[in-house]
Enzyme design. Structure first.
Site, short mmCIF file in Angstrom:
data_model
loop_
_atom_site.label_atom_id
_atom_site.label_comp_id
_atom_site.label_asym_id
_atom_site.label_seq_id
_atom_site.Cartn_x
_atom_site.Cartn_y
_atom_site.Cartn_z
N LYS A 11 68.03 18.83 -14.18
CA LYS A 11 69.14 17.96 -14.60
C LYS A 11 70.03 17.54 -13.42
O LYS A 11 69.96 18.12 -12.32
CB LYS A 11 69.96 18.70 -15.67
CG LYS A 11 69.18 18.94 -16.97
CD LYS A 11 70.06 19.60 -18.03
CE LYS A 11 69.31 19.79 -19.33
NZ LYS A 11 70.17 20.41 -20.38
N TYR A 51 67.48 12.37 -26.35
CA TYR A 51 68.30 13.37 -27.05
C TYR A 51 68.69 12.93 -28.46
O TYR A 51 69.66 13.45 -29.00
CB TYR A 51 69.55 13.67 -26.22
CG TYR A 51 69.29 14.68 -25.10
CD1 TYR A 51 68.90 15.99 -25.39
CD2 TYR A 51 69.43 14.34 -23.77
CE1 TYR A 51 68.66 16.92 -24.39
CE2 TYR A 51 69.19 15.26 -22.74
CZ TYR A 51 68.80 16.55 -23.08
OH TYR A 51 68.57 17.48 -22.08
N PHE A 59 78.66 17.21 -28.97
CA PHE A 59 78.50 17.08 -27.51
C PHE A 59 77.56 15.94 -27.12
O PHE A 59 77.28 15.76 -25.93
CB PHE A 59 78.02 18.40 -26.91
CG PHE A 59 76.73 18.94 -27.48
CD1 PHE A 59 75.50 18.44 -27.06
CD2 PHE A 59 76.73 19.97 -28.42
CE1 PHE A 59 74.30 18.93 -27.57
CE2 PHE A 59 75.55 20.46 -28.95
CZ PHE A 59 74.33 19.93 -28.52
N ARG A 87 60.80 28.52 -21.33
CA ARG A 87 62.09 28.85 -21.97
C ARG A 87 62.60 30.20 -21.44
O ARG A 87 63.80 30.38 -21.24
CB ARG A 87 61.95 28.92 -23.49
CG ARG A 87 61.47 27.64 -24.15
CD ARG A 87 62.52 26.58 -24.29
NE ARG A 87 63.59 26.95 -25.20
CZ ARG A 87 64.58 26.12 -25.55
NH1 ARG A 87 64.62 24.87 -25.06
NH2 ARG A 87 65.53 26.49 -26.36
N THR A 93 70.75 28.81 -23.24
CA THR A 93 71.45 27.52 -23.05
C THR A 93 72.77 27.71 -22.33
O THR A 93 73.11 26.97 -21.41
CB THR A 93 71.71 26.88 -24.44
OG1 THR A 93 70.49 26.84 -25.17
CG2 THR A 93 72.26 25.46 -24.28
N ARG A 104 69.04 29.46 -15.34
CA ARG A 104 70.40 29.14 -15.76
C ARG A 104 71.40 30.20 -15.31
O ARG A 104 72.54 29.88 -14.96
CB ARG A 104 70.43 28.92 -17.28
CG ARG A 104 69.85 27.55 -17.65
CD ARG A 104 69.56 27.43 -19.10
NE ARG A 104 69.32 26.05 -19.53
CZ ARG A 104 68.82 25.73 -20.71
NH1 ARG A 104 68.52 26.67 -21.59
NH2 ARG A 104 68.61 24.46 -21.03
N HIS A 117 66.06 21.43 -18.57
CA HIS A 117 65.63 21.28 -19.97
C HIS A 117 64.21 21.79 -20.08
O HIS A 117 63.41 21.62 -19.15
CB HIS A 117 65.65 19.80 -20.39
CG HIS A 117 64.81 19.53 -21.61
ND1 HIS A 117 65.28 19.74 -22.88
CD2 HIS A 117 63.51 19.14 -21.75
CE1 HIS A 117 64.30 19.46 -23.75
NE2 HIS A 117 63.22 19.09 -23.09
P1 ATP Z 1 67.45 21.84 -23.54
O1 ATP Z 1 67.14 21.09 -24.82
O2 ATP Z 1 68.19 21.01 -22.52
O3 ATP Z 1 66.25 22.51 -22.96
P2 ATP Z 1 68.44 23.99 -25.09
O4 ATP Z 1 67.24 23.77 -25.96
O5 ATP Z 1 68.68 25.36 -24.53
O6 ATP Z 1 68.43 23.02 -23.85
P3 ATP Z 1 69.92 22.43 -27.02
O7 ATP Z 1 70.60 23.11 -28.14
O8 ATP Z 1 68.64 21.70 -27.27
O9 ATP Z 1 69.74 23.51 -25.83
O10 ATP Z 1 70.98 21.44 -26.34
C1 ATP Z 1 70.53 20.41 -25.48
C2 ATP Z 1 71.46 20.33 -24.31
O11 ATP Z 1 72.75 19.91 -24.76
C3 ATP Z 1 71.76 21.67 -23.59
O12 ATP Z 1 70.79 22.02 -22.66
C4 ATP Z 1 73.07 21.37 -22.93
O13 ATP Z 1 72.92 20.58 -21.75
C5 ATP Z 1 73.77 20.53 -24.00
N1 ATP Z 1 74.57 21.38 -24.91
C6 ATP Z 1 74.10 22.23 -25.86
N2 ATP Z 1 75.10 22.84 -26.51
C7 ATP Z 1 76.24 22.36 -25.96
C8 ATP Z 1 77.63 22.59 -26.18
N3 ATP Z 1 78.04 23.43 -27.12
N4 ATP Z 1 78.52 21.91 -25.40
C9 ATP Z 1 78.11 21.04 -24.45
N5 ATP Z 1 76.82 20.77 -24.20
C10 ATP Z 1 75.90 21.42 -24.93
MG MG Z 2 66.68 21.83 -26.69
#
Ligand code: ATP
Ligand code: MG
Length: 140
Positions: A11, A51, A59, A87, A93, A104, A117
């Protein structure tokens, strides 16, 4: 165990701090093979499309702004159990909850600017790979 492919993004927070090599090394050290890679700068439409599953989340707009704020590195990773392994090496996350040694934990700035991601299922891995790479760009 099956050989799988998964989709990964380094990212903008990580490219800004020149961490692409360190992150790629973590992925390779975990046994994942980078079979496709390209550095791009997404426009708003591309980030929104990628997304769109999060469109209703509070968010979402910030996430789209962040993901278009600088260059990113798109990768296809291949290996045994690649989706779960990626993962695992990414970590939680929220970096405050990420395990020691994960990408992370070591590199993320906060829950949004979390450096990487990774696809969360085989179905989404296929969708995300197809959205970002043509077949001839993937060389295993
Ligand atoms: P990714 O999809 O990026 O691999 P993830 O699966 O761990 O990460 P998701 O729940 O899919 O997390 O969220 C996608 C992305 O949105 C996160 O990686 C982060 O960049 C952002 N994000 C998630 N939760 C929050 C939050 N509470 N506040 C701000 N940004 C968030
Ligand atoms: Mg995700």
């Amino acid at each position: 165990m099956a050989t799988e492919r998964t989709f990964s993004i380094i990212k903008p927070d990580a490219t800004a701090r020149n961490l692409t090599g360190k992150i790629a090394a973590k992925l390779e050290d975990a046994g994942l093979r980078i079979v496709a890679s390209k550095r791009v700068h997404w426009n708003e439409a591309q980030a929104k499309k990628f997304y769109e599953v999060h469109a209703e989340r509070p968010f979402y707009n910030d996430l789209v702004s962040f993901m278009t704020s600088g260059p990113i590195v798109l990768q296809v990773l291949e290996g045994e159990n690649a989706i779960a392994k990626n993962r695992e090496v990414m970590g939680a996350t929220n970096p405050e909850e990420a395990a020691a040694g994960t990408i992370r934990k070591e590199f993320a700035e906060n829950i949004e600017r979390n450096s990487v991601h990774g696809s969360d299922s085989a179905e989404n891995a296929q969708i995300e790979i197809d959205l970002n790479f043509t077949a001839d760009e993937i060389v295993g």
